[in-house]
Design a protein around this motif. Structure first.
Motif, PDB file in Angstrom:
ATOM      1  N   SER E 138       0.841  -1.202   0.000  1.00  0.00           N
ATOM      2  CA  SER E 138       0.000   0.000   0.000  1.00  0.00           C
ATOM      3  C   SER E 138       0.873   1.246   0.000  1.00  0.00           C
ATOM      4  CB  SER E 138      -0.903   0.030   1.225  1.00  0.00           C
ATOM      5  OG  SER E 138      -1.753  -1.075   1.211  1.00  0.00           O
ATOM      6  N   VAL E 139       1.881   1.226   0.859  1.00  0.00           N
ATOM      7  CA  VAL E 139       2.777   2.379   0.919  1.00  0.00           C
ATOM      8  C   VAL E 139       3.559   2.499  -0.386  1.00  0.00           C
ATOM      9  CG1 VAL E 139       4.740   3.388   2.120  1.00  0.00           C
ATOM     10  CG2 VAL E 139       2.931   2.276   3.414  1.00  0.00           C
ATOM     11  N   ILE E 141       2.681   1.735  -3.328  1.00  0.00           N
ATOM     12  CA  ILE E 141       1.880   2.328  -4.394  1.00  0.00           C
ATOM     13  C   ILE E 141       1.734   3.824  -4.173  1.00  0.00           C
ATOM     14  CG2 ILE E 141      -0.477   2.442  -5.292  1.00  0.00           C
ATOM     15  CD1 ILE E 141      -0.583  -0.591  -4.903  1.00  0.00           C
ATOM     16  N   ALA E 142       1.679   4.210  -2.916  1.00  0.00           N
ATOM     17  CA  ALA E 142       1.422   5.614  -2.601  1.00  0.00           C
ATOM     18  C   ALA E 142       2.648   6.492  -2.788  1.00  0.00           C
ATOM     19  CB  ALA E 142       0.888   5.729  -1.179  1.00  0.00           C
ATOM     20  N   MET E 143       3.827   5.878  -2.904  1.00  0.00           N
ATOM     21  CA  MET E 143       5.040   6.703  -2.986  1.00  0.00           C
ATOM     22  C   MET E 143       5.328   7.086  -4.425  1.00  0.00           C
ATOM     23  SD  MET E 143       7.818   5.413  -0.244  1.00  0.00           S
ATOM     24  CE  MET E 143       8.018   3.764  -0.774  1.00  0.00           C
ATOM     25  N   PRO E 144       5.422   8.373  -4.697  1.00  0.00           N
ATOM     26  CA  PRO E 144       5.793   8.769  -6.054  1.00  0.00           C
ATOM     27  C   PRO E 144       7.214   8.292  -6.358  1.00  0.00           C
ATOM     28  CG  PRO E 144       5.311  10.707  -4.670  1.00  0.00           C
ATOM     29  CD  PRO E 144       5.243   9.505  -3.793  1.00  0.00           C
ATOM     30  N   PHE E 146       9.542   9.573  -7.997  1.00  0.00           N
ATOM     31  CA  PHE E 146      10.627  10.557  -7.863  1.00  0.00           C
ATOM     32  C   PHE E 146      10.997  10.769  -6.409  1.00  0.00           C
ATOM     33  CE2 PHE E 146       7.771  14.015  -6.707  1.00  0.00           C
ATOM     34  CZ  PHE E 146       6.589  13.675  -7.342  1.00  0.00           C
ATOM     35  N   TRP E 147      10.043  10.575  -5.527  1.00  0.00           N
ATOM     36  CA  TRP E 147      10.364  10.701  -4.101  1.00  0.00           C
ATOM     37  C   TRP E 147      11.238   9.535  -3.666  1.00  0.00           C
ATOM     38  CZ3 TRP E 147       8.036   8.905   0.865  1.00  0.00           C
ATOM     39  CH2 TRP E 147       8.386   9.735   1.934  1.00  0.00           C
ATOM     40  N   ARG E 199       0.007  -6.928  -4.732  1.00  0.00           N
ATOM     41  CA  ARG E 199      -1.405  -6.867  -4.331  1.00  0.00           C
ATOM     42  C   ARG E 199      -2.287  -7.662  -5.279  1.00  0.00           C
ATOM     43  NH1 ARG E 199      -3.166  -2.017  -1.314  1.00  0.00           N
ATOM     44  NH2 ARG E 199      -4.925  -1.908  -2.705  1.00  0.00           N
ATOM     45  N   TYR E 250       3.361   2.344 -17.595  1.00  0.00           N
ATOM     46  CA  TYR E 250       3.546   3.283 -16.499  1.00  0.00           C
ATOM     47  C   TYR E 250       5.033   3.517 -16.266  1.00  0.00           C
ATOM     48  CZ  TYR E 250       2.776   5.342 -11.940  1.00  0.00           C
ATOM     49  OH  TYR E 250       2.750   6.194 -10.884  1.00  0.00           O
ATOM     50  N   GLY E 254       7.429   6.647 -16.306  1.00  0.00           N
ATOM     51  CA  GLY E 254       8.246   6.993 -15.143  1.00  0.00           C
ATOM     52  C   GLY E 254       9.686   7.286 -15.509  1.00  0.00           C
TER      53      GLY E 254
END
Ligand SMILES: Nc1ncnc2c1ncn2[C@@H]1O[C@H](COP(=O)(O)OP(=O)(O)OP(=O)(O)O)[C@@H](O)[C@H]1O
Ligand SMILES: Nc1ncnc2c1ncn2[C@@H]1O[C@H](COP(=O)(O)OP(=O)(O)OP(=O)(O)O)[C@@H](O)[C@H]1O
Ligand SMILES: [Mg+2]
Ligand SMILES: [Mg+2]
Lengths: 345, 504, 349, 296, 315
Positions: E138-139, E141-144, E146-147, E199, E250, E254
């Motif tokens: 979950s995390v 997926i949430a992290m961009p 570039f970050w 997932r 995707y 990226g």
């Protein structure tokens, strides 16, 4: 009444040790639901003798499949659990075995076939691959030998040109052929017991007749016992030696097949028979059982059939009804002794 | 520029590994460097860095902004409109052919031909003659100034060999120059490997056997690369200084550059207030240069009050702090100009580089403080939107003075030029600039240039903000010949590779 | 085959539906599923015609064609004297109120997001423009007619059992008082005890309203119970059609005989004494039906002629049968197949 | 309660609850979904009431506090021109929410009718629509968004439009796919057999039944929109300075990873937590809606 | 038949590519401004800019430009970069291996971690492993991306100094160098994909594990390990393949941002740079190129459906 019970218990014990292949005693299975556990199989007991076919009949949701899956210890846990009971197979309680020991029995000494042949085989592998796997899981033989054996099995269940057919994928088989292939897989290791869970329900009647014929034949040839599950009383009448009737998770009656059809002891059995269209001539009304099956989550210990029972009297819905032995038969009805029920015509 | 960070190094004669290859970071993407090394196509910011190493330039430029000899050994001015360049003897092109006065003439003629990007900056030359085998005589239309010599230290002074001139397309892969290095391998956007030209005339001018340029996109990448040891030297920004100095293996050299942050103003009547000198003065007064220089641009920066930095021709100390930061006064000035309630303006940022964005944001905040409601536009093609389509009122950008200061005035306020968005032209300023171009005496020229600078400041034609430092992060593996890491002054003109060597 | 009379409600002739199967690089039609291949039958007013056959024999397709839910490849459907296939959009919509359908799966035939009132009320609002309380009033009447209660009005399908859902579907179909109800396996998904409830309900409705039923099922015993006449289908064709009791007791087509013999009787005594006819092989694909008589590949009486000549539906007893046995070979001459002695059976070709 | 039976015994009062009540209860059963929902509600409140919540003006520069680490004055520190990072993160939530919600809504607005018709009518309309969708989908979302933003010019509104275009094929496909799946359901055939007009079937039978997966997809897309807006802003094509946006803040902080590393974390964490919350919310929604569908 | 199937898929690509080409061309045509301005430099006069425009053919009507471009594209000529004066096609081919390295690295990361995590989680639902995988993915997926890149650089390049912060080394130059140069960017690109795959695989595995044929396998005494790895995994990969196709697209997107951060001269960076310099031939060429890559990936996915699903092989 109690005399009957004692006498029959003795009789049961006489044969118990060497005469009985499988003995299910007081089996109860529960499934976790929103609030707590729901008992979907409640206190089911029956036993199977060598070469005997025992039928279990009942409407959808009555617990037939759960009972058979419990014997194989294939109840998904969680959410399911076997809450109580013993399943004695060849002298050992299957419920006490380790998972590994149980795995050695599955597919080797007890086999199983299912209702939906199309989904029961893995679409991604050839029939041959799956048969070979079934054999090699329990027999230490080479792949080549196993392939040879697989072809023999396909031939045995009546699939023409078996060697080529081994290379086919399930979707290249018709429903009837798939069920034959399933049976071949079940016979792979010469089992002592075959559990057939509605093996013909998904098939056309003409194909059903072929499969029933095949099952009868292989049972003879392999000398197996068979637990045959169906919701169709006609099919039961065709293949079974003895039959148990399930209603809402309970075994309400079990008996020799001829006796049961000739004179049911339980009003539910009677109701089922009367509801069959064959029972009546074209112009007559069918006699349905009113109402629907109860929601298992909210049933209580009393007679579960009482709300739909045409023979129910005051008090039926208030007492816990045990499974009672009457002669060689068993029945779960307070009024069994007082009712003169109508059998098959 | 002068190195401010000193380093105690040994003597290069004993310390330098003369066989070593230096790894340097540079922007090598198509936006920054063209694929061909034809001087006429030299347009990207990094082109000159590579061109200079391949071709050398006719003259050089020292830290004081004065021309120095390079491929031209010396010069003289027999008449005000004649400049004689003595071509250095013993110099050869990479193909072995001699570097002759004829070759120089051919190169210069090509550089000043119509259609060349340098036609304007070499416009002063009316003809080129070859009085003797080693002399190139530039005849100018006006008395020649020192500025022309400086010009020849830039792109204008790149001379390809006759073989290259005969086949300009070959310069894409095989440029033949008389410079210290030759191309070994060239991957655009990725890397450029240069190797010392064995026939170069001065063995001790460059102390490395080769330079491998690695592409780095920006200051942060460059800093990371220096820290990670991927490159030995690269341009960095102020934010990189703490990390590079804290890291034992790396250091930073801070040089002053001639480049400055400034606000370019669209001097049209499109937004009437901006046509009013009082408003422009108010804007100048509203900008807090000191703070931007110290807090935002940081190390090596200084507030800018005029076009040229100290030490540059035309810099006038008297102009310093003319519009010292005073928001109250600025507000008053606006009121006096008839805008007590301020006005709206659109301020472009010329790039998304952090320092530009930051400066733009502060300038906008400063202007908002005095009542000029400023809307920022960033991340767009500002050249098209601002410079061509004139959609904005002002733009924050960086300004790189021309090697010839008079050209600076011409391109910014001379009526043409992309950056002269309003196509501003003032007879008075033009007159001064024309005069300066014709003056031979450098003192006299300086006076005129100062006068021009003064005019720009008086009229508040732009808002100079701060001089940009030129910061170099480098590895301690690098030795510095004179204890300083020099660069070519103007930002983006590259490191002076004569100042560095690789330690043994 | 019965001649159309004034009391013929539905007359179907030459009804054919071929589904294209696309394939190949350019997705051209490369084959056709002959789902229904030239059906002729009639349904009289107030009568129930049963349609039986194995899976894939084209029963549902026939039902859909009759209601013009799909367009036939060929053939005519005449309903109450009107050629249904010639009707325009608007006329067809009006016609729909006269012929309705209930489906096999009671679980997917109700919109899970619609209340009972919405579902049963749909025909009322579409055809009679009823809304709100007026509509609900009618819905309640219908609910009561099918044995449900007014308080079920605003419930969602998931709150009902299969049998109850089927009642809701029946109520919806009855809302416009149609003349014909096509029932596509309406009880196949139900338990025996519930099946009987629904069958009784349908029969009582027929008694009360005189509606005609086209009752589709694969279960010959159910069909026999509800039907006046039965049509037996095999691979897109009718092989035998006739009086219900006669079909059951005196089949005139080998396929009917096989079908009957395959249905297990719920009585071990009789069941085990019955003669079983086991069909050979697998059902052929409707993509490429066998030549001649489509059943000849599996027929125990098949003769040479069967592979060549396609038998036509010809009168036999109180119905019609499409089988060469009636005129070739032993020549049954319209008699029942049961009369054939196994020893006299011709050797299959 | 004894066994629930069908008529004639059923007498339990019929609860006239519309789907939402059941849904809420089922949703609440999912712990993380609940937490996510609470977070998102808080976030929306914070975004709406940013001026009340934020300790400072997000645009106020304090050049004496440039890149100041977290302190009593600036809880999360100050940025490169001395603006309060906490306040900017709070205001930045507006951008994220606007970009997320409006790009999804915009896309849905276009895709829903087209997808419905394409799925229901089929044939040429369907082929044309799907080919266009396919073409749009051959470009990676970020490349497409980047190109579109370059065409439209930077700014929140244009970034939102670009994202909406990026989402189009996904929604089109989803709507069409669902319509085609549901068109095969018997209840649609039942409606057709009744004679219900196509438009009514689409509106009353199909639309409510595709709503659930659509809502879930909206939430999923919203999470993607948050990430994409951050990416566009990171590349300088999103919100214009000095407006605060999480992506822009991250781009700025990238410059200071060494001198002021915490700046990389703050907006990053805001993005991650919010995207996570939206994703968890979508998951919980899918689960609770899924059960609804399955049981039906 | 697989050949027929592939042929059919290839043919269906044609209209898509045609639409894409029109779309890309008109999009880039709409980009305000053009390269002539930038090329002309800051001292340019409008006349000079106009002259450059003429030289570049930018003054012709759009349709003319489109067809001349399309004609070139059909002959494999994607045009010439305005700045670099080089063939866009050549440049793309030269850069492709770079991006391909990254994409393969990221895909490997995605597959290895995604499948391992998915299988581990699905084997013991609700165990701590499962919870960890669920939380982690979950995390993830949430992290961009570039970050993630920034943080990876901070940790592994700057603080630990194990891996380079920027740059790309060709494997022909130094294999170890190449490996080192693509590790961080691959991870930054792959984390999201791995999370999605984990997932998806967890979900589809758990679904598949409830299917009838798994029950059959259990009833035949086959070990749980073989059931998961042989019977369930192959079938559970079908939806994962779809996800992988989407992830591949995707991922290619990226690369634009990750190549920018890591200074990697790949296709993504080429697009980005060209967008900002308005080098339209490059934008058009590389966007078409990326579209082709995506189509190719989808084709691969379709073909691999056949590998896991014999039914698909037939039709
Ligand atoms: N995995 C499970 N989770 C929860 N409940 C279950 C599960 N499996 C079975 N049940 C419940 O157990 C009861 C008995 O199911 P079972 O499958 O044994 O019925 P059956 O008699 O085989 O019916 P059918 O004729 O439909 O196969 C049902 O009420 C069913 O809902
Ligand atoms: N829309 C369709 N497209 C292609 N083929 C179809 C279509 N509908 C039905 N078929 C094919 O037509 C044949 C007849 O189908 P139909 O559904 O009418 O059979 P049925 O007798 O109702 O069978 P069942 O008892 O299984 O419902 C089958 O082979 C089926 O595969
Ligand atoms: Mg079952
Ligand atoms: Mg059907």
């Amino acid at each position: 009444m109690s005399r009957h019970t004692i006498a029959n218990d003795t009789r049961a014990n006489d044969t118990a040790d060497d005469e009985i292949v499988l003995s299910v005693r007081n089996l109860s299975v529960e499934f976790a639901t929103g609030n707590g556990y729901t008992r979907v199989v409640d206190d089911v007991s029956f036993s199977l003798r060598p070469r005997e076919t025992m039928g279990i009949v009942g409407e959808s949701g009555s617990g037939k499949s759960v009972t058979s899956m419990s014997i194989m210890r294939l109840i998904p846990t969680p959410p399911g659990r076997i809450a109580n009971g013993e399943i004695v197979f060849a002298g050992q309680d299957l419920l006490q075995l380790s998972e590994l020991e149980m795995r050695r029995i599955r597919g080797d000494r007890i086999s199983m076939i299912f209702q939906e042949p199309l989904t029961a085989l893995n679409p991604a592998y050839t029939i041959g691959n799956q048969l070979v796997e079934a054999i090699r899981t329990h027999r230490e033989i080479t792949r080549k030998q196993a392939t040879e054996r697989a072809a023999e099995l396909l031939d045995l269940v009546g699939i023409p040109s078996p060697r080529q057919r081994l290379l086919d994928y399930p979707h290249q088989f018709s429903g009837g052929m798939l069920q034959r292939a399933m049976i071949a897989g079940a016979l792979a290791c010469d089992p002592e017991l075959l559990i057939a869970d509605e093996p013909t329900t998904a098939l056309d009647v003409t194909i059903q007749a072929q499969i029933l014929e095949l099952l009868r034949r292989v049972q003879e040839e392999f000398g197996m016992s068979m637990l045959f599950i169906s919701h169709d009383l006609g099919v039961i009448a065709d293949v079974c030696d003895r039959v148990g009737v399930m209603y809402a998770g309970q075994l309400v009656e079990s008996s020799d097949v001829f006796e049961l059809f000739a004179r049911p002891f339980h009003p539910y059995t009677e109701g089922l028979l009367r509801a069959m269209p064959q029972h009546t001539a074209g112009s007559e009304e069918l006699v349905p059982i009113p109402g629907t099956t109860p929601d298992l989550a909210s049933v209580e210990a009393q007679c579960r059939f009482e709300p739909r029972c045409r023979h129910a009297v005051a008090g039926c819905g208030e007492t816990v009804v045990p499974l009672e032995t009457v002669g060689a038969r068993e029945v779960r009805c307070l009024r069994a002794h007082h009712l003169e029920l109508e059998g098959a015509s | 520029g002068t190195g401010t960070q000193q380093q105690s190094t040994g003597d290069w004669r004993t310390d330098a590994d003369r066989g070593a290859i230096l790894r340097a970071g540079a922007r090598l993407t198509p936006a920054w460097v063209s694929k061909t090394f034809d001087p006429l196509k030299s347009i990207g910011g990094s082109d000159i860095v590579l061109d200079r190493l391949i071709y050398g330039t006719l003259t050089g430029k020292n830290a004081a902004g004065q021309p120095t000899p390079w491929l031209v050994e010396s010069w003289s001015q027999p008449e005000p409109t004649v400049l004689d360049l003595k071509v250095r003897q013993g110099v050869t092109f990479h193909d072995g052919s001699p570097f002759t006065a004829e070759a120089v003439k051919a190169g210069l003629d090509r550089n000043r031909s119509a259609g060349s990007p340098y036609a304007a900056s070499l416009a002063a030359i009316s003809s080129i003659e070859l009085p003797d085998a080693n002399t190139v005589r530039l005849v100018t239309s006006r008395p020649a100034s020192g500025a022309l010599l400086l010009t020849l230290s830039g792109r204008e002074g790149l001379i390809p060999g006759p073989a290259s001139l005969a086949d300009p397309d070959s310069m894409a892969t095989n440029p033949i120059g008389a410079g210290p290095f030759q191309i070994l391998e060239w991957r655009q956007g990725e890397s450029m490997k240069l190797r010392a030209y064995p026939g170069y005339y001065d063995k001790d001018q460059y102390l490395v056997a080769g330079i491998d340029f690695v592409n780095v996109n920006d200051e942060v990448s460059a800093r990371n690369a220096v820290l990670a040891g991927d490159i030995d030297v690269g341009f960095v920004d102020a934010e990189g200084v703490p990390a590079l100095t804290a890291n034992p293996g790396t250091a930073v050299a801070v040089n002053q550059s001639d480049a400055a942050y400034y606000v370019n103003i669209n001097l049209t009547t499109q937004n009437p207030p901006l046509a009013d000198v009082r408003v422009r003065q108010a804007i100048n007064t509203a900008v807090n240069r000191d703070q931007i220089a110290s807090a935002v641009i940081g190390a090596g920066s200084a507030p800018a009050w005029q076009l040229f930095p100290q030490g540059y021709p035309g810099h006038d100390p008297a102009l310093e702090k003319r519009y010292a930061y005073d928001p109250a006064r600025a507000r008053q000035m606006l009121a006096d100009a008839g805008y007590p309630n301020g006005f709206d303006m659109k301020l472009y940022a010329v790039s998304t580089t952090p320092s530009i964005t930051r400066t733009t944001e502060i300038v906008a905040a400063n202007l908002n403080d005095v009542g000029i409601r400023t809307q920022i536009v960033a991340g767009t093609s500002w050249v098209q939107d601002y410079a061509i389509d004139r959609k904005g009122d002002a733009a924050v950008g960086t300004w790189l003075p021309r090697t010839d200061p008079t050209l600076t005035f011409q391109s910014l306020f001379g009526g043409v030029g992309t950056l002269n968005v309003g196509k501003y032209s003032s007879p008075e300023l033009n007159g001064i600039v024309d005069q300066a171009q014709g003056v031979t005496d450098s003192a006299a020229a300086d006076t005129l240039l100062k006068q021009a600078s003064g005019y720009v400041v008086d009229q508040a034609l732009e808002v100079p903000i701060a001089y940009m430092p030129s910061l170099w992060g480098y590895s301690q593996k690098i030795g510095l010949r004179d204890g300083t890491l020099r660069d070519h002054g103007n930002l983006g003109q590259g490191l002076d590779f004569t100042s560095v060597y690789v330690k043994r | 085959m019965t001649e159309p009379t004034s009391d013929t409600l539905l007359e179907v002739s030459g009804l054919t539906k071929h589904f294209p199967v696309r394939g190949g690089v350019l997705q051209r039609t490369k084959a056709r599923v002959r789902a229904v291949d030239g059906l002729d039958f009639t349904v009289r007013r107030g009568e129930t015609l049963g349609l039986v056959g194995e899976s894939g024999s084209g029963k549902s397709t026939t039902g859909r064609l009759v209601l013009r839910l799909i367009e036939p490849t060929a053939g005519r459907v005449v309903f109450d004297g009107v050629d249904v296939l010639k009707l325009g959009r608007g006329a067809m919509r009006d016609m729909r109120s006269r012929m309705q359908m209930i489906f096999q799966d009671p679980y997917s035939s109700l919109d899970p997001q619609a209340t009972v009132a919405d579902s049963i009320g749909e025909p009322l609002s579409v055809h009679e423009g009823l809304r709100g309380a007026k509509r609900d009033g009618r819905v309640v009447e219908l609910l009561e007619r099918v044995g449900l209660k007014p308080q079920h009005l605003h419930r969602y399908p998931y709150e009902f059992s299969g049998g109850q859902r089927q009642r809701i579907c029946i109520a919806r179909a009855l809302a416009l008082k149609p003349d014909l109800l096509v029932c596509d396996e309406p009880v196949s998904a139900l338990d025996v005890s519930i099946q009987a409830q629904v069958i009784n309900l349908l029969k009582s409705i027929q008694r009360d309203t005189g509606i005609s039923l086209l009752f589709i099922s694969h279960d010959l015993s159910v069909v026999r119970h509800v039907s006046d006449r039965i049509a037996v289908m095999y691979l897109g064709r009718i092989v035998e059609i006739g009086d219900s009791e006669q079909i059951y007791t005196q089949p005139r087509h080998p396929y009917t005989e096989t079908l009957l013999s395959a249905i297990p009787v719920p009585n071990p005594v009789t069941q085990r004494r019955r003669e079983r006819i086991l069909l050979r092989g697998e059902p052929p694909s409707p993509l490429d039906p066998p030549s001649g008589c489509r059943f000849h590949t599996r027929c125990q009486y098949a003769m040479d002629v069967c592979a060549v000549e396609e038998p036509v539906l010809a009168p036999a007893g109180r119905g019609s049968s499409a089988c060469h046995l009636h005129d070739y070979g032993p020549g049954l001459g319209g008699g029942t197949v049961l009369d054939l002695e196994p020893t006299h059976r011709p050797v299959p070709a | 309660m004894t066994a629930t039976l069908s008529p004639p015994t059923i007498e339990s009062p019929a609860p006239r609850r519309r789907g939402s009540g059941r849904l809420l209860r089922r949703f609440a059963r999912n712990k993380w979904g609940g937490v996510a929902a609470v977070y998102l509600v808080l976030l929306v409140l914070v975004a709406i009431f940013a001026p009340l919540v934020a300790p400072m003006d997000p645009l106020a520069q304090d050049l004496n506090a440039v890149n100041q680490p977290p302190s009593a004055a600036h809880w999360l520190g100050a940025d490169d021109v001395g603006r309060d990072i906490l306040s900017r993160i709070i205001y930045g939530s507006r951008v994220s929410l606007i970009a997320g919600v409006s790009s999804v809504l915009l896309s849905l607005l276009v895709a829903l009718p087209i997808g419905l018709v394409a799925g229901y009518v089929g044939g040429l309309v369907d082929t044309v629509v799907m080919r266009l969708g396919d073409a749009l989908q051959t470009l990676p979302a970020l490349v497409l968004a980047l190109t579109l933003s370059a065409v439209l010019g930077p700014g929140l509104r244009n970034a939102t439009i670009a994202l909406a275009i990026v989402f189009l094929p996904t929604f089109l496909r989803l709507v069409r796919g669902q319509v085609i799946a549901i068109r095969k359901e018997t209840y649609i055939e039942a409606s057709q057999s009744i004679g219900t007009p196509g438009l009514t079937i689409m509106r009353k039978r199909i639309l409510p039944n595709i709503a659930s997966p659509l809502i879930v997809q909206c939430a999923v897309s919203m999470a993607f929109a948050l990430l994409a807006e951050a990416a566009l802003s990171f590349l300088g094509l999103g919100v214009q300075p000095p407006e605060p946006s999480w992506g822009r803040m991250l781009a700025t902080s990238y410059t200071y990873v060494y001198s002021a590393g915490w700046q990389v974390f703050m907006p990053g964490i805001a993005i991650v937590v919010t995207v996570l919350a939206v994703t968890l919310f979508a998951d919980a929604l899918r689960d609770s809606l899924g059960r609804e569908i399955r049981r039906a | 038949m697989p050949v027929q199937f592939i042929l059919r898929r290839l043919i269906s690509v044609i209209p898509v590519l045609f639409i894409v080409s029109i779309g890309v061309f008109s999009l880039t045509y709409l980009i305000p401004g053009d390269a002539a301005v930038t090329l002309a430099g800051d001292t340019a006069t409008p006349e000079r800019i106009e002259q450059i425009r003429q030289e570049l053919g930018l003054d012709r009507p759009m349709l003319v430009q489109y067809f001349s471009w399309l004609g070139g594209v059909l002959q494999g000529n994607l045009g010439t970069s305005i700045y670099a004066n080089q063939s866009v096609g050549d440049e793309l081919l030269r850069r492709f291996p770079v991006t391909f390295s990254l994409a393969v690295g990221a895909m490997l990361f995605t597959l290895i971690f995604g499948i391992a995590a998915g299988v581990l989680a699905a084997r013991k639902p609700n165990s701590w492993v499962d919870r960890l995988v669920q939380a982690g993915s979950s995390v993830g997926i949430a992290m961009p991306s570039f970050w993630i890149a920034l943080i990876l650089v901070l940790i592994f390049a700057v603080n630990l100094g194990w891996l380079p912060a920027v740059g790309y080394v060709a494997p022909t130059v130094s294999f170890v160098g190449w490996l080192k140069s693509i590790i961080l960017p691959s991870i930054a690109l792959g984390v999201g994909g791995a999370s999605v795959v984990a997932r998806q695989l967890r979900g589809s595995l758990m679904d598949v594990l409830t299917l009838d044929y798994v029950r059959t396998a259990k009833a035949r005494g086959i070990s749980p390990r073989a059931i998961v790895l042989k019977h369930a995994l192959k079938n559970a990969m079908v939806p994962v393949l779809t996800v992988l196709g989407v992830q591949a697209a995707y991922l290619l997107g990226g690369t634009v941002i990750v190549e920018q951060i890591f200074g990697i001269p790949g296709v993504g960076k080429y697009v980005y740079d060209s967008l900002f310099t308005l080098d339209l031939p490059v934008v058009q060429g590389s966007v078409i190129f990326i579209a082709l890559l995506v189509i190719l990936v989808n084709l691969l996915v379709d073909i691999s459906y056949g590998l896991v699903n014999p039914k698909a092989r037939q039709t």
